[in-house]
Each structure stands twice: as C-alpha cells, then as structure tokens.
Write an enzyme that holds these catalytic residues in place. Structure first.
Site, PDB file in Angstrom:
ATOM      1  N   GLU A   1      19.904 -17.799  38.864  1.00 53.40           N
ATOM      2  CA  GLU A   1      21.111 -16.942  38.631  1.00 53.40           C
ATOM      3  C   GLU A   1      22.129 -16.751  39.637  1.00 53.40           C
ATOM      4  OE1 GLU A   1      19.834 -13.151  36.007  1.00 53.40           O
ATOM      5  OE2 GLU A   1      17.890 -14.057  36.495  1.00 53.40           O
TER       6      GLU A   1
ATOM      7  N   HIS B   1      -4.440 -28.850  37.791  1.00 54.01           N
ATOM      8  CA  HIS B   1      -5.038 -29.266  36.594  1.00 54.01           C
ATOM      9  C   HIS B   1      -4.100 -29.962  35.338  1.00 54.01           C
ATOM     10  CE1 HIS B   1      -8.840 -27.311  37.574  1.00 54.01           C
ATOM     11  NE2 HIS B   1      -8.293 -26.330  37.996  1.00 54.01           N
TER      12      HIS B   1
ATOM     13  N   LYS C   1      24.312 -13.030  25.015  1.00 53.19           N
ATOM     14  CA  LYS C   1      24.250 -11.740  24.443  1.00 53.19           C
ATOM     15  C   LYS C   1      25.381 -11.220  23.532  1.00 53.19           C
ATOM     16  CE  LYS C   1      21.207  -9.828  28.081  1.00 53.19           C
ATOM     17  NZ  LYS C   1      20.904  -8.969  29.355  1.00 53.19           N
TER      18      LYS C   1
HETATM   19  C1  F6R Z   1      20.969 -10.393  35.313  1.00 56.12           C
HETATM   20  C2  F6R Z   1      19.680 -10.588  35.098  1.00 56.12           C
HETATM   21  C3  F6R Z   1      19.089 -10.740  33.609  1.00 56.12           C
HETATM   22  C4  F6R Z   1      18.718  -9.285  32.864  1.00 56.12           C
HETATM   23  C5  F6R Z   1      18.222  -9.585  31.419  1.00 56.12           C
HETATM   24  C6  F6R Z   1      17.888  -8.303  30.889  1.00 56.12           C
HETATM   25  O1  F6R Z   1      21.093  -9.938  36.511  1.00 56.12           O
HETATM   26  O2  F6R Z   1      18.811 -10.546  36.124  1.00 56.12           O
HETATM   27  O3  F6R Z   1      17.777 -11.572  33.755  1.00 56.12           O
HETATM   28  O4  F6R Z   1      18.051  -8.627  33.829  1.00 56.12           O
HETATM   29  O5  F6R Z   1      19.308 -10.400  30.785  1.00 56.12           O
HETATM   30  O6  F6R Z   1      18.829  -7.422  31.113  1.00 56.12           O
HETATM   31  P1  F6R Z   1      18.419  -6.071  31.417  1.00 56.12           P
HETATM   32  O7  F6R Z   1      17.936  -5.891  33.010  1.00 56.12           O
HETATM   33  O8  F6R Z   1      19.689  -5.234  31.551  1.00 56.12           O
HETATM   34  O9  F6R Z   1      17.383  -5.455  30.212  1.00 56.12           O
END
Ligand code: F6R
Length: 356
Positions: free
Chosen positions: A239, A255, A350
C-alpha cells in the site's frame, strides 16, 4: 527515472504529498492517545465471556491480528480475527465482539456487526464514525471514537491498542501499563533513528529500502510477533510502496514454500529479496529452522537480510519490528517516486462495489 536521494529532505517532502511521514513519526503519540481513549471508554460487559472476535479488514483487521499475538500466551479464551462477511456459528451472546473499521464503511465489517448484534454479542466499535458509528450510536453501544484524517493503515495504534486495554479492564488479561511504557520508549528512540534527518549511512530503514529498490520483498516471520510483523510489512510494501510482496511463517513454510524456490526457469530470482524477521524469544527449533532454510534457499535470491525486534515485552518486540517496516515502506515509496498515501485501486474497487 533516477531514484531520489533519501537524505534529500526536500525531495522526500515533495513526494509525500499527503503527509504519511508525519503520521508515521507521530505513531508513539498516537499509541499513548489510543490507550487513554480506551481507558476512558464507558462500557458494561460481564467478564464471563467465552470467546473474543475481532471484525475488521486490511489496515483495521490487522489491529485484531496484533492483539491476538500480544495476548496468545495469556488469554484463556479463544480469540478469532474474522476477515469476511460471515460470522462463524460459535459466535453468540457470550462472545465479546470488537468491530474495527477506520472509515466505518467497510461492508464486510458492517455485515459482521449486524450478525453480532442479532446474536446478542456485546459489541465494542473502534472507528472514526461512518455507518458503523451510526449503527453503534443508534443502539447505544460503546464506541472508541478515533480521530479522522489518516489512512487506516497509519492508525494502527488506535486500531489495535484499545482491544488490549478493554480486555485488561475486564481482567481477562493482566496489567499492560509497564509493557506500554517500554514500547513507547522504544518507539520514541526509533522515531529518531529512522528519521529522514538521520543520514543513510546510519539509518537502518533507509539502508533496507535502498537494498529493496527494484526487488520483490519476500518476508518470513515465525512465532507470534514476527509472524504478524511479516504480514504488516507485506501490506505496507503493497500500500505505501505500491509493490508486490510476499510473506510466510516458520515452521509452516518449511513444509511447502521452501521447495517452491527450487525450480524457477524463466523468472530471474535475483529480483526477490529475502527478509527474515527475527526475535530473541523465538524457540530454539525455529532458530535452527531459520538458519537451515537460509542456507538452502538464499542462493535463489538477490540478497537476504535479517531484521531483529527490540525490547523485552511482546508488545515492544512486535511494535518495534512493525515500526521499522513502516519507515522502510515509506522510504521505498520515495525511491519508487510514488506518493505513499493514496490507495487508488482500493478506493476504485469500493466505489464500484457500492454502485452494484
Ligand atoms: C487503507 C488500508 C485498507 C483499509 C481497508 C478497510 O489505508 O489500509 O487496507 O484498512 O480497506 O477499510 P477500513 O479500515 O476503513 O475499514
């Protein structure tokens, strides 16, 4: 494109458009604030819980993985981190549930929250707000309300430490005050040692990032602290630095994966760099395994580095390793010429899912 000079503060500032470095440098303060927030939380949950479940994805879910590792030698009831839409059948009204989502809008976590409420679990939410905050507020359920404005992965202190503090307050685990003090002291020291002001020649984080530039990190951990740190390093390389990375853990990797490095015909394996995360408390058998494995597979890599945790308590050992990885992934982003903060693909995904 020529990689930037990691001692050039102006160049680093220019790439880090959204202030990831400040969030990393503020991590010790964040940890202290997270502990204070959770100590001030009011909740009324019977302490005869039979299990603990943490709901969370990505940067939020790893808060649960960390808590699990920190408590596994102490907590006498099962602890599960649930990363998905469905809650396992055993979860019931004697399961203490933490719903962890930085944004409060992650659909898998919201789905788990709804099921947990339906089954009568006591639920504590850890979030900045969003839909999760609304749902918890509507039902007058406790919320650890954390500050907005960070990337979820940069809010790791807020997303992990409250779980520890709540379990401590319920007397499900012992007092963690000393471990927290030790950890904060180590983090403070590391903030200075890995700061951009520390020149490359004396800065372990910059040196590691330089070794990793143009390579694919393969990160191996072993027991508890190094296992969760290996996962965190992998996710931070993905990320922050926008590179693929792979992780695995001893003894399981002996393994299967150890054999997998044997025959790579058309792939130039020198583009992989092996990172072995080590811990003074790893067992003698694991120590041996790491040494033998290294001698067996190192030749297939473009290099190998061992990185050791610092401190005595599990908390300090885990956070010290994680913190180094955060800096390394930041410097690797700088060397790659990318802004570490945005995670465009996660946002697009998303958005598209919400349009369905
Ligand atoms: C972005 C990140 C992502 C979010 C994940 C869940 O910095 O690390 O992995 O954490 O998409 O979103 P949240 O944390 O808002 O529930």
């Amino acid at each position: 494109m020529n990689a930037i000079d990691l001692d050039d503060l102006k160049a680093i500032e220019k790439i880090d458009e959204d202030g990831m470095l400040k969030a990393i440098e503020d991590f010790p303060l964040q940890c202290q604030e997270a502990v204070d927030l959770a100590r001030g939380l009011s909740f009324d949950i019977p302490s005869d819980m039979r299990s603990v479940v943490v709901l969370g994805m990505g940067g939020s879910g790893i808060g649960g993985d960390i808590a699990k590792v920190l408590l596994e030698d102490e907590l006498r009831i099962p602890f599960l981190v649930n990363k998905g839409y469905l809650l396992p059948r055993f979860v019931d009204d004697r399961t203490l549930c933490f719903a962890v989502s930085y944004s409060g809008n992650t659909e898998e976590t919201l789905s788990g929250f709804d099921q947990a409420v339906e089954r009568g679990c006591p639920v504590i939410s850890i979030t900045t707000g969003g839909l999760l905050g609304n749902k918890a507020e509507e039902r007058s359920l406790p919320i650890v309300k954390i500050p907005k404005g960070l990337q979820p992965r940069a809010a790791l202190g807020y997303l992990s430490l409250p779980i520890l503090v709540v379990l401590e307050r319920m007397a499900l685990i012992g007092d963690k005050g000393q471990d927290i003090q030790e950890t904060l002291a180590i983090l403070d020291e590391r903030t200075k040692n890995f700061s951009p002001h520390k020149p490359l020649s004396q800065n372990e984080a910059k040196m590691l990032a330089t070794r990793l530039c143009g390579k694919v990190p393969v990160i191996y951990g072993s027991d508890g602290p190094t296992a969760v740190a290996a996962l965190r390093w992998k996710c931070q390389f993905n990320e922050n630095s926008k590179v693929p990375a792979f992780w695995n853990v001893f003894p399981e990797l002996n393994h299967n994966e150890t054999v997998g490095w044997e025959l790579l015909r058309d792939i130039t394996t020198e583009h992989f760099l092996l990172l072995l995360l080590r811990d003074a408390e790893e067992s003698e058998r694991v120590k041996k395994r790491v040494e033998i494995t290294r001698s067996l597979i190192e030749g297939r890599f473009g290099g190998a580095s061992e990185v050791w945790s610092g401190g005595k308590s599990r908390l300090a050992r885990t956070f010290s390793l994680i913190y180094l990885g955060d800096f390394v992934s930041f410097y690797l982003a700088a060397l790659n010429g990318v802004n570490p903060s945005p995670v465009e693909r996660i946002s697009v995904l998303k958005r598209r899912l919400s349009e369905e």
